[in-house]
Design a protein around this motif. Structure first.
Motif, PDB file in Angstrom:
ATOM      1  N   ALA A   1       0.846  -1.192   0.000  1.00 41.84           N
ATOM      2  CA  ALA A   1       0.000   0.000   0.000  1.00 41.84           C
ATOM      3  C   ALA A   1       0.884   1.246   0.000  1.00 41.84           C
ATOM      4  CB  ALA A   1      -0.917   0.000   1.215  1.00 41.84           C
ATOM      5  N   PHE A   2       0.579   2.171  -0.894  1.00 41.94           N
ATOM      6  CA  PHE A   2       1.301   3.431  -1.018  1.00 41.94           C
ATOM      7  C   PHE A   2       0.399   4.569  -0.570  1.00 41.94           C
ATOM      8  CE2 PHE A   2       3.071   0.564  -4.112  1.00 41.94           C
ATOM      9  CZ  PHE A   2       4.428   0.849  -4.144  1.00 41.94           C
ATOM     10  N   VAL A   3       0.993   5.577   0.069  1.00 44.56           N
ATOM     11  CA  VAL A   3       0.284   6.821   0.341  1.00 44.56           C
ATOM     12  C   VAL A   3       1.142   7.947  -0.222  1.00 44.56           C
ATOM     13  CG1 VAL A   3      -0.713   8.388   2.051  1.00 44.56           C
ATOM     14  CG2 VAL A   3      -0.755   5.911   2.455  1.00 44.56           C
ATOM     15  N   PHE A   4       0.526   8.753  -1.078  1.00 43.46           N
ATOM     16  CA  PHE A   4       1.203   9.884  -1.709  1.00 43.46           C
ATOM     17  C   PHE A   4       0.722  11.188  -1.086  1.00 43.46           C
ATOM     18  CE2 PHE A   4       1.253   6.511  -4.866  1.00 43.46           C
ATOM     19  CZ  PHE A   4       2.577   6.535  -5.292  1.00 43.46           C
ATOM     20  N   ASP A   5       1.559  12.208  -1.190  1.00 41.54           N
ATOM     21  CA  ASP A   5       1.202  13.552  -0.736  1.00 41.54           C
ATOM     22  C   ASP A   5       0.495  14.262  -1.885  1.00 41.54           C
ATOM     23  OD1 ASP A   5       0.997  16.103   0.285  1.00 41.54           O
ATOM     24  OD2 ASP A   5       3.164  16.475   0.315  1.00 41.54           O
ATOM     25  N   GLY A   6      -0.766  14.606  -1.681  1.00 34.97           N
ATOM     26  CA  GLY A   6      -1.531  15.336  -2.688  1.00 34.97           C
ATOM     27  C   GLY A   6      -1.534  16.831  -2.454  1.00 34.97           C
ATOM     28  N   GLY A   7      -0.848  17.278  -1.398  1.00 32.14           N
ATOM     29  CA  GLY A   7      -0.761  18.705  -1.136  1.00 32.14           C
ATOM     30  C   GLY A   7      -2.050  19.262  -0.557  1.00 32.14           C
ATOM     31  N   MET A   8      -2.215  20.564  -0.750  1.00 31.97           N
ATOM     32  CA  MET A   8      -3.358  21.274  -0.197  1.00 31.97           C
ATOM     33  C   MET A   8      -4.278  21.745  -1.316  1.00 31.97           C
ATOM     34  SD  MET A   8      -3.386  24.569   2.345  1.00 31.97           S
ATOM     35  CE  MET A   8      -2.215  23.758   3.405  1.00 31.97           C
ATOM     36  N   LEU A   9      -5.551  21.458  -1.170  1.00 31.25           N
ATOM     37  CA  LEU A   9      -6.550  21.979  -2.093  1.00 31.25           C
ATOM     38  C   LEU A   9      -6.901  23.400  -1.685  1.00 31.25           C
ATOM     39  CD1 LEU A   9      -8.996  18.930  -2.249  1.00 31.25           C
ATOM     40  CD2 LEU A   9      -7.122  19.481  -3.814  1.00 31.25           C
TER      41      LEU A   9
ATOM     42  N   GLY B   1       1.570  -1.166   9.055  1.00 29.33           N
ATOM     43  CA  GLY B   1       1.354   0.125   9.681  1.00 29.33           C
ATOM     44  C   GLY B   1       2.394   0.521  10.713  1.00 29.33           C
ATOM     45  N   VAL B   2       3.374  -0.341  10.987  1.00 28.25           N
ATOM     46  CA  VAL B   2       4.389  -0.052  11.991  1.00 28.25           C
ATOM     47  C   VAL B   2       5.696   0.277  11.292  1.00 28.25           C
ATOM     48  CG1 VAL B   2       5.665  -0.998  13.952  1.00 28.25           C
ATOM     49  CG2 VAL B   2       3.252  -1.611  13.617  1.00 28.25           C
ATOM     50  N   PRO B   3       6.315   1.433  11.611  1.00 26.79           N
ATOM     51  CA  PRO B   3       7.590   1.775  10.963  1.00 26.79           C
ATOM     52  C   PRO B   3       8.663   0.729  11.279  1.00 26.79           C
ATOM     53  CG  PRO B   3       6.686   3.676  12.128  1.00 26.79           C
ATOM     54  CD  PRO B   3       5.852   2.498  12.512  1.00 26.79           C
ATOM     55  N   VAL B   4       9.414   0.336  10.242  1.00 32.46           N
ATOM     56  CA  VAL B   4      10.490  -0.641  10.445  1.00 32.46           C
ATOM     57  C   VAL B   4      11.852  -0.073  10.058  1.00 32.46           C
ATOM     58  CG1 VAL B   4       9.072  -2.704  10.334  1.00 32.46           C
ATOM     59  CG2 VAL B   4      10.012  -1.755   8.226  1.00 32.46           C
TER      60      VAL B   4
ATOM     61  N   MET C   1      -5.825   1.270   8.540  1.00 33.24           N
ATOM     62  CA  MET C   1      -5.738   2.539   7.818  1.00 33.24           C
ATOM     63  C   MET C   1      -5.323   3.668   8.752  1.00 33.24           C
ATOM     64  SD  MET C   1      -5.724   4.291   5.109  1.00 33.24           S
ATOM     65  CE  MET C   1      -6.263   3.124   3.896  1.00 33.24           C
ATOM     66  N   ARG C   2      -5.735   3.623  10.000  1.00 35.36           N
ATOM     67  CA  ARG C   2      -5.327   4.651  10.964  1.00 35.36           C
ATOM     68  C   ARG C   2      -3.808   4.643  11.141  1.00 35.36           C
ATOM     69  NH1 ARG C   2      -3.940   3.763  15.654  1.00 35.36           N
ATOM     70  NH2 ARG C   2      -5.193   1.898  15.935  1.00 35.36           N
ATOM     71  N   ARG C   3      -3.211   3.469  11.283  1.00 32.63           N
ATOM     72  CA  ARG C   3      -1.751   3.388  11.432  1.00 32.63           C
ATOM     73  C   ARG C   3      -1.048   3.914  10.188  1.00 32.63           C
ATOM     74  NH1 ARG C   3      -3.226  -1.741  13.416  1.00 32.63           N
ATOM     75  NH2 ARG C   3      -2.366  -2.728  11.561  1.00 32.63           N
ATOM     76  N   ARG C   4      -1.567   3.579   9.021  1.00 31.29           N
ATOM     77  CA  ARG C   4      -0.969   4.059   7.765  1.00 31.29           C
ATOM     78  C   ARG C   4      -1.114   5.578   7.652  1.00 31.29           C
ATOM     79  NH1 ARG C   4      -3.642   0.949   3.588  1.00 31.29           N
ATOM     80  NH2 ARG C   4      -2.528  -0.734   4.631  1.00 31.29           N
ATOM     81  N   PHE C   5      -2.291   6.094   8.005  1.00 31.62           N
ATOM     82  CA  PHE C   5      -2.526   7.535   7.999  1.00 31.62           C
ATOM     83  C   PHE C   5      -1.545   8.238   8.951  1.00 31.62           C
ATOM     84  CE2 PHE C   5      -4.592  10.937  10.472  1.00 31.62           C
ATOM     85  CZ  PHE C   5      -4.670  11.911   9.488  1.00 31.62           C
ATOM     86  N   GLU C   6      -1.404   7.720  10.164  1.00 36.83           N
ATOM     87  CA  GLU C   6      -0.478   8.317  11.130  1.00 36.83           C
ATOM     88  C   GLU C   6       0.952   8.291  10.597  1.00 36.83           C
ATOM     89  OE1 GLU C   6      -1.428   5.997  14.594  1.00 36.83           O
ATOM     90  OE2 GLU C   6      -3.114   7.307  15.133  1.00 36.83           O
ATOM     91  N   GLY C   7       1.333   7.206   9.902  1.00 34.93           N
ATOM     92  CA  GLY C   7       2.654   7.146   9.278  1.00 34.93           C
ATOM     93  C   GLY C   7       2.806   8.207   8.203  1.00 34.93           C
TER      94      GLY C   7
END
Length: 174
Positions: free
Chosen positions: A106-114, A170-173, A148-154
């Motif tokens: 799972a990837f999470v990208f930065d979409g910036g600010m609308l 969801g845990v940083p390694v 998803m909460r852990r991924r969001f917090e990351g």
């Protein structure tokens, strides 16, 4: 009986058939791609999918051979009629097999600010979403399911640190 000799690139047809056989035996990974989008007040965008419980980050599953960044852009257009410029990678999360599902990346990208006008106009554009909402990061922590909460917090942590994080469930390694 003599062992079969491994084909070489000198015989392109045999070589490609040999490589295709090896490729067919390799594991396949499901790929998800989401985006962290914010409004001018610093709230984050969450979506409420109709096909599963709980709120989620905008995005979705990649199609076969689709790059994750293309998948998240496609999903945003399909579900929210929103085009964004991705500003970088925040999280890569390896998700262990669970329930009927094999493992996933799972990837999470930065979409910036609308801008406020974009944020105000966001509405679900297909039947996969019932609602969209901008919420504070603390509210997101309550609305999102554990994984998803852990991924969001990351992703929030990666944004603050200015570098991507690798997570395992969801845990940083690193």
């Amino acid at each position: 009986m003599r062992p079969t000799k491994t084909p070489t690139p000198a015989d392109p047809d045999a070589w490609n058939a040999y490589l295709a056989e090896g490729n067919a035996k390799q594991a396949r990974k499901r790929v998800a791609a989401d985006v962290l989008l914010r409004d001018p007040a610093g709230r984050v965008l969450l979506v409420n999918p109709t096909y599963k419980p709980g709120w989620d980050l905008p995005g979705g599953m990649a199609e076969a051979n689709e790059p994750p960044e293309d998948a998240v852009r496609r999903e945003l257009i399909e579900e929210l009629d929103l085009g964004v410029v991705l500003r970088g990678l925040l999280v890569v999360d390896w998700v262990a097999p669970h329930g009927p599902w094999d493992d996933q990346i799972a990837f999470v990208f930065d979409g910036g600010m609308l801008d406020q006008d974009q944020a105000d106009r966001l509405r679900p554009r297909d039947d996969e979403l019932s609602e969209v909402a901008f919420v504070t990061p603390d509210e997101a922590g309550v609305l999102l399911r554990d994984r998803m909460r852990r991924r969001f917090e990351g992703a929030v942590r990666a944004l603050e640190m200015g570098r991507p994080l690798y997570l395992r469930d969801g845990v940083p390694v690193m």
